[in-house]
Design a protein around this motif. Structure first.
Motif, PDB file in Angstrom:
ATOM      1  N   LEU A   2      13.356   3.686  -4.711  1.00  0.00           N
ATOM      2  CA  LEU A   2      12.599   2.731  -4.620  1.00  0.00           C
ATOM      3  C   LEU A   2      11.380   3.225  -3.904  1.00  0.00           C
ATOM      4  O   LEU A   2      11.532   3.816  -2.809  1.00  0.00           O
ATOM      5  N   LYS A   3      10.008   2.855  -4.303  1.00  0.00           N
ATOM      6  CA  LYS A   3       8.844   3.702  -3.745  1.00  0.00           C
ATOM      7  C   LYS A   3       8.054   2.321  -3.594  1.00  0.00           C
ATOM      8  O   LYS A   3       7.580   1.772  -4.594  1.00  0.00           O
ATOM      9  N   HIS A   4       7.452   2.318  -2.498  1.00  0.00           N
ATOM     10  CA  HIS A   4       6.362   1.305  -2.117  1.00  0.00           C
ATOM     11  C   HIS A   4       5.053   1.904  -2.165  1.00  0.00           C
ATOM     12  O   HIS A   4       4.972   2.985  -2.022  1.00  0.00           O
ATOM     13  N   SER A   5       4.202   1.054  -2.655  1.00  0.00           N
ATOM     14  CA  SER A   5       2.776   1.670  -2.686  1.00  0.00           C
ATOM     15  C   SER A   5       1.809   0.435  -1.974  1.00  0.00           C
ATOM     16  O   SER A   5       1.893  -0.629  -2.404  1.00  0.00           O
ATOM     17  N   ALA A   6       0.696   0.881  -1.357  1.00  0.00           N
ATOM     18  CA  ALA A   6      -0.087   0.018  -0.763  1.00  0.00           C
ATOM     19  C   ALA A   6      -1.192  -0.471  -1.705  1.00  0.00           C
ATOM     20  O   ALA A   6      -1.778  -1.330  -1.681  1.00  0.00           O
ATOM     21  N   LYS A   7      -1.418   0.659  -2.623  1.00  0.00           N
ATOM     22  CA  LYS A   7      -2.440   0.379  -3.519  1.00  0.00           C
ATOM     23  C   LYS A   7      -2.901  -0.793  -4.449  1.00  0.00           C
ATOM     24  O   LYS A   7      -3.913  -1.387  -4.241  1.00  0.00           O
ATOM     25  N   PRO A   8      -1.415  -1.319  -4.971  1.00  0.00           N
ATOM     26  CA  PRO A   8      -1.792  -2.776  -5.795  1.00  0.00           C
ATOM     27  C   PRO A   8      -2.150  -3.703  -4.711  1.00  0.00           C
ATOM     28  O   PRO A   8      -2.922  -4.688  -5.065  1.00  0.00           O
ATOM     29  N   TRP A   9      -1.638  -3.571  -3.277  1.00  0.00           N
ATOM     30  CA  TRP A   9      -2.206  -4.774  -2.510  1.00  0.00           C
ATOM     31  C   TRP A   9      -3.612  -4.641  -2.149  1.00  0.00           C
ATOM     32  O   TRP A   9      -4.205  -5.516  -1.973  1.00  0.00           O
ATOM     33  N   SER A  10      -4.027  -3.389  -1.947  1.00  0.00           N
ATOM     34  CA  SER A  10      -5.297  -3.004  -1.411  1.00  0.00           C
ATOM     35  C   SER A  10      -6.142  -3.556  -2.511  1.00  0.00           C
ATOM     36  O   SER A  10      -7.215  -3.864  -2.396  1.00  0.00           O
ATOM     37  N   ASP A  11      -5.916  -3.009  -3.930  1.00  0.00           N
ATOM     38  CA  ASP A  11      -6.716  -3.481  -5.091  1.00  0.00           C
ATOM     39  C   ASP A  11      -6.667  -4.824  -5.252  1.00  0.00           C
ATOM     40  O   ASP A  11      -7.917  -5.299  -5.552  1.00  0.00           O
ATOM     41  N   ALA A  12      -5.667  -5.632  -4.991  1.00  0.00           N
ATOM     42  CA  ALA A  12      -5.775  -7.083  -4.963  1.00  0.00           C
ATOM     43  C   ALA A  12      -6.783  -7.846  -3.963  1.00  0.00           C
ATOM     44  O   ALA A  12      -7.542  -8.661  -4.208  1.00  0.00           O
ATOM     45  N   ALA A  13      -6.656  -7.096  -2.864  1.00  0.00           N
ATOM     46  CA  ALA A  13      -7.441  -7.666  -1.614  1.00  0.00           C
ATOM     47  C   ALA A  13      -8.915  -7.264  -1.825  1.00  0.00           C
ATOM     48  O   ALA A  13     -10.016  -8.111  -1.991  1.00  0.00           O
ATOM     49  N   GLY A  14      -9.254  -6.340  -2.761  1.00  0.00           N
ATOM     50  CA  GLY A  14     -10.520  -5.783  -3.106  1.00  0.00           C
ATOM     51  C   GLY A  14     -11.084  -6.736  -4.276  1.00  0.00           C
ATOM     52  O   GLY A  14     -12.128  -7.392  -4.114  1.00  0.00           O
ATOM     53  N   THR A  15     -10.218  -7.143  -5.320  1.00  0.00           N
ATOM     54  CA  THR A  15     -10.559  -8.185  -6.365  1.00  0.00           C
ATOM     55  C   THR A  15     -10.871  -9.604  -5.706  1.00  0.00           C
ATOM     56  O   THR A  15     -11.635 -10.329  -6.156  1.00  0.00           O
ATOM     57  N   VAL A  16      -9.874  -9.938  -4.537  1.00  0.00           N
ATOM     58  CA  VAL A  16     -10.145 -11.353  -4.169  1.00  0.00           C
ATOM     59  C   VAL A  16     -11.467 -11.358  -3.457  1.00  0.00           C
ATOM     60  O   VAL A  16     -12.124 -12.274  -3.335  1.00  0.00           O
ATOM     61  N   HIS A  17     -11.897 -10.038  -2.824  1.00  0.00           N
ATOM     62  CA  HIS A  17     -13.126 -10.058  -1.963  1.00  0.00           C
ATOM     63  C   HIS A  17     -14.085 -10.141  -3.150  1.00  0.00           C
ATOM     64  O   HIS A  17     -15.136 -10.867  -2.776  1.00  0.00           O
TER      65      HIS A  17
END
Length: 100
Positions: A2-17
């Motif tokens: 199992l590997k987590h990645s911050a990228k999808p969350w960071s991308d979503a934050a950028g989209t929301v911004h």
């Protein structure tokens, strides 16, 4: 594994911004487009309808803008937390495998 990645969350934050910024621009553009529309149109039913539509869109855009403003920090915090979890798990596993 199992590997987590911050990228999808960071991308979503950028989209929301971006969405928050775009809704503010759209609201401003609507206000500019409607400025002066009432001059010389007093009593016309179409002006009342236009005002009603404008008010409705302003409320919707404000709601999206506000929600995005609340959501972005949560998404960024999640991205950070995911990175911390990955680092912690990697460190814990390294203790068992003898690697650091």
């Amino acid at each position: 594994m199992l590997k987590h990645s911050a990228k999808p969350w960071s991308d979503a934050a950028g989209t929301v911004h971006s969405l928050q910024t775009d809704t503010a621009k759209a609201k401003s553009a609507l206000a500019t487009a409607h400025a002066g529309a009432q001059a010389g149109t007093a009593g016309l039913s179409s002006m009342a309808a236009l005002t009603s539509v404008l008010t409705s869109w302003e409320k919707r855009l404000t709601a999206v803008h506000t929600e995005c403003g609340a959501l972005e920090p949560a998404l960024r915090k999640t991205a950070w937390a995911q990175g911390e979890v990955d680092a912690g798990v990697k460190s814990a596993l390294a203790q068992y495998s003898g690697k650091r």
